[in-house]
Write a protein that holds these residues in place. Structure first.
Motif, short mmCIF file in Angstrom:
data_model
loop_
_atom_site.label_atom_id
_atom_site.label_comp_id
_atom_site.label_asym_id
_atom_site.label_seq_id
_atom_site.Cartn_x
_atom_site.Cartn_y
_atom_site.Cartn_z
N PHE A 86 0.83 -1.19 0.00
CA PHE A 86 0.00 0.00 0.00
C PHE A 86 0.86 1.25 0.00
CE2 PHE A 86 -2.80 -3.18 1.80
CZ PHE A 86 -3.96 -2.97 1.08
N PRO A 87 0.68 2.13 -0.97
CA PRO A 87 1.45 3.37 -0.97
C PRO A 87 0.98 4.30 0.11
CG PRO A 87 -0.20 3.40 -2.72
CD PRO A 87 -0.25 2.03 -2.10
N ILE A 240 -8.98 4.76 -8.50
CA ILE A 240 -9.31 3.37 -8.83
C ILE A 240 -8.09 2.54 -8.50
CG2 ILE A 240 -10.01 1.77 -10.64
CD1 ILE A 240 -11.16 4.24 -12.13
N ARG A 241 -8.26 1.59 -7.61
CA ARG A 241 -7.13 0.77 -7.17
C ARG A 241 -7.30 -0.65 -7.70
NH1 ARG A 241 -7.91 3.87 -2.17
NH2 ARG A 241 -6.31 5.47 -2.16
N ILE A 242 -6.21 -1.21 -8.19
CA ILE A 242 -6.21 -2.56 -8.75
C ILE A 242 -5.20 -3.39 -7.96
CG2 ILE A 242 -5.85 -3.97 -10.80
CD1 ILE A 242 -6.38 -1.42 -12.46
N TYR A 243 -5.69 -4.45 -7.34
CA TYR A 243 -4.82 -5.36 -6.58
C TYR A 243 -4.52 -6.57 -7.46
CZ TYR A 243 -3.45 -8.84 -3.16
OH TYR A 243 -2.78 -9.82 -2.48
N ARG A 244 -3.21 -6.78 -7.71
CA ARG A 244 -2.81 -7.88 -8.59
C ARG A 244 -1.51 -8.50 -8.07
NH1 ARG A 244 -1.88 -6.34 -14.70
NH2 ARG A 244 -4.15 -6.22 -14.61
N ASP A 245 -1.55 -9.78 -7.79
CA ASP A 245 -0.34 -10.53 -7.41
C ASP A 245 0.44 -9.87 -6.27
OD1 ASP A 245 -0.93 -12.37 -9.38
OD2 ASP A 245 0.27 -11.33 -10.90
N GLY A 246 -0.28 -9.41 -5.24
CA GLY A 246 0.39 -8.86 -4.07
C GLY A 246 0.78 -7.41 -4.18
N THR A 247 0.45 -6.73 -5.27
CA THR A 247 0.81 -5.33 -5.44
C THR A 247 -0.44 -4.50 -5.69
OG1 THR A 247 2.97 -5.90 -6.34
CG2 THR A 247 2.18 -3.67 -6.76
N LEU A 248 -0.49 -3.32 -5.08
CA LEU A 248 -1.63 -2.43 -5.24
C LEU A 248 -1.25 -1.31 -6.22
CD1 LEU A 248 -4.50 -1.79 -4.21
CD2 LEU A 248 -3.45 -0.26 -2.55
N TYR A 249 -1.99 -1.22 -7.31
CA TYR A 249 -1.81 -0.17 -8.29
C TYR A 249 -2.92 0.86 -8.14
CZ TYR A 249 1.22 -3.75 -10.29
OH TYR A 249 2.19 -4.71 -10.46
N GLN A 250 -2.64 2.06 -8.60
CA GLN A 250 -3.60 3.14 -8.39
C GLN A 250 -3.69 4.03 -9.62
OE1 GLN A 250 -4.21 5.74 -4.67
NE2 GLN A 250 -2.73 6.86 -5.90
N ALA A 284 -10.28 -0.49 1.66
CA ALA A 284 -9.83 -1.19 0.45
C ALA A 284 -9.08 -2.46 0.80
CB ALA A 284 -8.95 -0.26 -0.38
N GLN A 285 -8.23 -2.39 1.82
CA GLN A 285 -7.46 -3.56 2.22
C GLN A 285 -8.38 -4.67 2.70
OE1 GLN A 285 -4.54 -2.80 5.20
NE2 GLN A 285 -3.50 -4.74 4.90
N ASP A 286 -9.40 -4.34 3.47
CA ASP A 286 -10.37 -5.34 3.92
C ASP A 286 -11.05 -6.01 2.73
OD1 ASP A 286 -9.75 -4.80 6.53
OD2 ASP A 286 -11.45 -3.48 6.87
N TYR A 287 -11.36 -5.20 1.74
CA TYR A 287 -12.03 -5.74 0.55
C TYR A 287 -11.13 -6.75 -0.15
CZ TYR A 287 -14.07 -5.87 -4.15
OH TYR A 287 -14.60 -6.28 -5.33
N TYR A 288 -9.86 -6.40 -0.33
CA TYR A 288 -8.93 -7.31 -0.99
C TYR A 288 -8.73 -8.58 -0.17
CZ TYR A 288 -7.83 -3.13 -3.70
OH TYR A 288 -7.92 -2.02 -4.47
N ALA A 289 -8.67 -8.43 1.14
CA ALA A 289 -8.50 -9.60 2.01
C ALA A 289 -9.67 -10.56 1.85
CB ALA A 289 -8.35 -9.16 3.46
N GLN A 290 -10.89 -10.01 1.73
CA GLN A 290 -12.06 -10.86 1.54
C GLN A 290 -11.98 -11.61 0.22
OE1 GLN A 290 -15.39 -8.22 1.86
NE2 GLN A 290 -15.04 -7.77 4.02
N GLN A 291 -11.49 -10.94 -0.81
CA GLN A 291 -11.39 -11.61 -2.10
C GLN A 291 -10.34 -12.73 -2.05
OE1 GLN A 291 -13.74 -10.92 -4.17
NE2 GLN A 291 -14.35 -9.33 -2.71
#
Length: 456
Positions: A86-87, A240-250, A284-291
């Motif tokens: 997370f930046p 708009i944040r995109i979580y892919r392979d352990g990295t968060l892009y924005q 956002a982090q909670d959302y990614y963790a749920q996925q």
């Protein structure tokens, strides 16, 4: 009656005699006199920074107090996806972090997908063919769901492994199996249900959803449109944040609206897209963790893995608590090296004040953290000193007495700025009336005793 004047005279004579004999009250004072080795320096806004230049590094707590018991991953089931990077974002400084260009490969069949086989009906008449009206040579379509082990069960052929294969590879595998079973290998295969891979879209969109991955992967714009579009945004704060392979892009939303290349960013299976309008990184982090949790493991395996992980964390927490308890016990027994400041004179409680770990303490901390400051009835607010030994007695006076005059209470602000150093001594002189009162209390009983002896 004649004895009263004589008694008064005796009192006066005795007082003078005791004084002459050197029987006087002595109290500690700070004096700046020649050859006494003490330099008195008044605390001022200019002198306090000079005093604070004395080198000092506060002691740190052991590492056990800075560690947490979390972390680790379930054993035997493969590691969970890495935590997103997370930046550090602040309002007004949205950073553009675009995912690297991606070229999606061919779709690979996965668990839960439904494949459809189209074959020719055999000339053998069966009860099913009579009921359904099938005739020889007619095309028959049948759906097969890919099971947890990656296989489909085809009548007269058996279990065929298709998980992880492309459509072309799966056709080749089935062709070989049909030949081995002595069946007509004329068939076609297609995927009729895409269930094994998803791209999730959440946050400030019309309908948060999990989009199934098909043969044609969607772009970022297509995925957001499928989820009902971005809702209620404030462009300067939205991203708009995109979580892919352990990295968060924005991608800042304002940039997304203005640039077609950003709207066309290619998404990949497993991506999680989150539209944020309030800098709520934790949400956002909670959302990614749920996925991650939903896509990572089956329910039973995940429960067992989380139980094992909880046990591991419990053991780590116990080890940390034990290390902390040992340190506390050693500190109580005086086995841990500690820095102290000493309180003397007319303070509320004479003793020593331990300098805190990890930060610097001030004169105000030493006075008021340790039990109540100084006694205003007996302590002289104009004579508050911090006695500090010189680092180089050969070039300066051995002791510097930093003097605070707190008759004006506003000067106590200087006490909140003056930093303490190990082995400093905070000393407060007594009030002049207190000195006289104590001298009288000690001297008067001796005077009465001497006078009574003289009279008798």
């Amino acid at each position: 009656m004649d004895r009263l004047p004589s008694f008064s005279v005796l009192l006066l004579v005795s007082a003078l005699g005791l004084s002459g004999c050197g029987l006087t009250y002595v109290s500690p004072l700070v004096r700046d006199e020649a050859d006494d080795g003490v330099a008195v320096v008044d605390m001022t806004g200019e002198s306090v920074p000079l005093a604070n230049r004395a080198p000092y590094a506060p002691r740190e707590l052991p590492d056990a107090f800075a560690q947490v018991a979390g972390g680790g991953s379930p054993r035997g089931l493969g590691a969970l996806p890495d935590e997103p990077d997370f930046p550090d974002l602040e309002p007004g400084e949205l950073e553009l972090r675009v995912p690297p260009p991606a070229t999606p490969g061919p779709y690979r069949i996965g668990v839960g997908d439904v494949i459809q086989l189209a074959t020719r009906a055999t000339p053998t008449e069966t009860l099913d063919s009579v009921v359904t009206g099938e005739v020889a040579g007619q095309e028959v379509r049948q759906d097969y769901t890919v099971r947890d082990d990656g296989t489909v069960s085809v009548p007269q052929v058996g279990a065929v492994q298709v998980g992880g294969l492309t459509v072309e590879d799966a056709e080749q595998r089935l062709f070989e199996q049909f030949i081995e079973a002595g069946l007509d290998p004329n068939f076609s295969l297609e995927i009729s249900g895409f269930n094994s891979q998803t791209i999730t879209v959440g946050g400030a969109v019309g309908t948060p959803t999990a989009l199934p991955v098909t043969l044609n992967l969607p772009s970022l714009d297509e995925a957001l449109t499928a989820a009902g579009g971005v809702q209620g945004t404030t462009p300067e704060y939205a991203s708009i944040r995109i979580y892919r392979d352990g990295t968060l892009y924005q991608i800042p939303y304002e940039s997304y609206r203005q640039r077609g290349d950003l709207r066309g960013v290619q998404l990949l299976p497993g991506d999680a897209v989150f539209v944020d309008t309030s800098y709520d990184l934790e949400r956002a982090q909670d959302y990614y963790a749920q996925q991650i949790q939903a896509a990572g493991l089956s329910r039973q395996a995940r429960t067992a893995a989380l139980t094992e992980l909880s046990t591991e964390i419990g053991l780590r927490r116990a080890a940390l608590e034990e290390a902390r308890d040992v340190f506390r016990a050693r500190a109580e027994l005086g086995e841990e090296t500690r820095d102290y400041v000493y309180l003397a004179g007319e303070v509320a409680t004479q003793g020593r004040y331990p300098l805190p770990y990890g930060r610097r303490a001030t004169l105000a901390d030493a006075l008021y953290d340790s039990g109540g400051g100084f006694d205003t009835e007996t302590g002289n607010p104009s004579q508050i000193y911090v006695l500090r030994a010189s680092a180089d007695p050969a070039t300066t006076e051995p002791v510097t007495a930093w003097h605070l005059d707190a008759r004006n209470a506003a000067n106590l602000i200087l006490a909140t700025q003056f930093e303490m150093r190990p082995n400093d001594i905070v000393f407060i002189e007594e009030q002049p009336i207190t000195r006289w009162n104590r001298a009288f209390q000690q001297f008067f009983p001796s005077l009465i005793s001497t006078a009574q002896s003289a009279v008798e």
